[in-house]
Design a protein around this motif. Structure first.
Motif, mmCIF file in Angstrom:
data_model
loop_
_atom_site.group_PDB
_atom_site.id
_atom_site.type_symbol
_atom_site.label_atom_id
_atom_site.label_comp_id
_atom_site.label_asym_id
_atom_site.label_seq_id
_atom_site.Cartn_x
_atom_site.Cartn_y
_atom_site.Cartn_z
ATOM 1 N N ASP A 240 6.496 -13.327 -21.224
ATOM 2 C CA ASP A 240 7.206 -14.594 -21.044
ATOM 3 C C ASP A 240 8.321 -14.773 -22.071
ATOM 4 O OD1 ASP A 240 5.550 -15.802 -18.883
ATOM 5 O OD2 ASP A 240 3.976 -15.557 -20.387
ATOM 6 N N ASN B 166 -6.637 -12.214 -29.551
ATOM 7 C CA ASN B 166 -5.470 -12.361 -28.668
ATOM 8 C C ASN B 166 -4.253 -11.587 -29.154
ATOM 9 O OD1 ASN B 166 -5.296 -14.140 -30.859
ATOM 10 N ND2 ASN B 166 -4.080 -15.635 -29.756
ATOM 11 N N MET C 151 -0.535 -20.712 -20.755
ATOM 12 C CA MET C 151 -0.812 -19.459 -21.482
ATOM 13 C C MET C 151 0.410 -18.546 -21.395
ATOM 14 S SD MET C 151 -3.816 -16.658 -20.861
ATOM 15 C CE MET C 151 -3.770 -15.056 -21.677
ATOM 16 N N GLN D 149 -4.482 -19.874 -27.050
ATOM 17 C CA GLN D 149 -4.303 -19.824 -25.601
ATOM 18 C C GLN D 149 -3.271 -18.780 -25.181
ATOM 19 O OE1 GLN D 149 -3.129 -22.073 -27.660
ATOM 20 N NE2 GLN D 149 -0.950 -22.373 -27.172
ATOM 21 N N ASP D 150 -2.498 -18.276 -26.134
ATOM 22 C CA ASP D 150 -1.457 -17.292 -25.851
ATOM 23 C C ASP D 150 -1.903 -15.889 -26.265
ATOM 24 O OD1 ASP D 150 0.284 -19.367 -25.018
ATOM 25 O OD2 ASP D 150 0.838 -19.760 -27.101
ATOM 26 N N THR D 151 -1.243 -14.882 -25.692
ATOM 27 C CA THR D 151 -1.525 -13.500 -26.088
ATOM 28 C C THR D 151 -0.285 -12.896 -26.724
ATOM 29 O OG1 THR D 151 -0.881 -12.612 -23.920
ATOM 30 C CG2 THR D 151 -3.196 -13.191 -24.237
ATOM 31 N N LYS E 40 2.516 -14.944 -22.465
ATOM 32 C CA LYS E 40 2.432 -13.560 -22.933
ATOM 33 C C LYS E 40 3.653 -13.296 -23.801
ATOM 34 C CE LYS E 40 1.423 -10.272 -20.147
ATOM 35 N NZ LYS E 40 1.470 -9.346 -18.981
ATOM 36 N N ASN F 278 -2.380 -20.277 -32.014
ATOM 37 C CA ASN F 278 -2.072 -20.369 -30.579
ATOM 38 C C ASN F 278 -3.083 -19.538 -29.783
ATOM 39 O OD1 ASN F 278 0.907 -21.676 -30.556
ATOM 40 N ND2 ASN F 278 0.772 -20.218 -32.249
#
Length: 342
Positions: free
Chosen positions: A83, A52, A1, A31-33, A3, A29
């Motif tokens: 990230d 998200n 995951m 699973q990502d924010t 950010k 995506n």
């Protein structure tokens, strides 16, 4: 995951063009924010967003206007430990922000603004008149470069949440016949159809009892002009200064067509699935700023050797006569509107 911080600070239309890309990427995506950094007053544009996606505001006209203020803001932002950073703007302010993240070892991906290609497109003597890659696709390229899944899936801001017109009922009323929006202004003169000619367009369209016309614009001079037209012509209503941006977007979503310039309103209409007829002067759809999923045939423009002379419309006319706009007749514009509605 992961950010992910996505940056686009201005201009209004350019920020609006990020919406289809960010929403599509977020859905691809889950699973990502994604956190979008933009001007605080533009946060309402990111309505009905995926779960998200979050939006945070910056004010480069006040607290973050100075270098000191910007550094203070960016230093606080870095602490959120994103990230990766996707810079969809690539100007001095965003370079400063992304540099702080890069110093902390974060991955940074930057949009290609095709500055050389744009210069050739607008060159006075050695013009290379060919379509450039659309800006929306350039935004999407940044997400792809970051290794994110990307499938275009955006259709409208109101895809899952119907527009609420309750706040507009006092002015808009119940819809009867065709609703036409007209946004006759833009930031720069090179993108504005002559006001007297546009008044003729409004006057002629208002003669049709099946049409209701809504005028959109800004405060001050624009408001005065549009209020006068609303007073003078039947079935013409000015929305200037009456409603918030989200309410105006709701009404735009109910229009049968929006007549506008190469301006933010073209992109707002595109975000809500409304057909647009746009008038182009010093700028050109080939620069890549045409409305999302809009029909290229609905652009009103002249084939002049000097066009385009500018990407953003801010340059003075070297001919001195603004022929790219003044030679477009009201009859040409009216015919395009009537043709689309019929």
């Amino acid at each position: 995951m992961a950010k992910i911080l996505v940056i686009r600070l201005s201009a209004i239309g350019d920020v609006a063009m990020t919406v289809p890309v960010i929403y599509s990427a977020a859905k691809a995506n889950p699973q990502d924010t994604f956190t979008v950094l933009t001007q605080a007053f533009l946060i309402p544009v990111f309505m009905n967003r995926p779960a998200n996606v979050d939006v945070i505001g910056i004010n480069t006209k006040a607290a973050e206007k100075t270098l000191r203020g910007l550094l203070r803001f960016a230093s606080a932002l870095v602490k959120f430990e994103y990230d990766m950073v996707l810079d969809l703007h690539n100007v001095i302010r965003t370079i400063i922000i992304r540099s702080l993240f890069r110093m902390k070892g974060k991955k940074v991906y930057v949009v290609d603004k095709a500055r050389k290609e744009r210069k050739r497109l607008t060159d006075r003597n050695h013009k290379d008149l060919k379509p450039l890659r659309p800006v929306i696709e350039r935004y999407a390229d940044v997400f792809r470069a970051a290794g994110l899944n990307y499938t275009e899936s955006f259709t409208s801001l109101y895809e899952s949440h119907p527009a609420d017109l309750s706040a507009m009922e006092a002015v808009a009323g119940t819809k009867k016949g065709k609703w036409i929006g007209i946004a006759p202004f833009a930031k720069h003169r090179g993108k504005i159809y002559p006001v007297d000619d546009m008044e003729q367009v409004v006057a002629r369209l208002s003669e049709n009892e099946d049409y209701t016309i809504f005028l959109l614009g800004g405060r001050g001079y624009e408001e005065a002009v549009l209020e006068q037209w609303a007073f003078q012509y039947p079935r013409v209503k000015s929305l200037v200064g009456r409603y918030s941006l989200d309410n105006e977007l709701a009404l735009i979503s109910q229009l049968d067509v929006l007549l506008c310039m190469d301006s933010a309103n073209m992109h707002f209409a595109s975000l809500v699935g409304t057909k647009v007829i746009s008038v182009w002067g010093a700028t050109h759809p080939y620069a890549g700023f045409y409305g999302y999923h809009q029909n290229p045939k609905n652009a009103v423009q002249l084939d002049l050797p000097c066009r385009p002379c500018s990407v953003f419309g801010q340059k003075p006319c070297f001919r001195g006569d603004w022929a790219c706009m003044t030679q477009i007749t009201p009859e040409m514009v009216i015919a395009k509107v009537d043709g689309l509605l019929k």
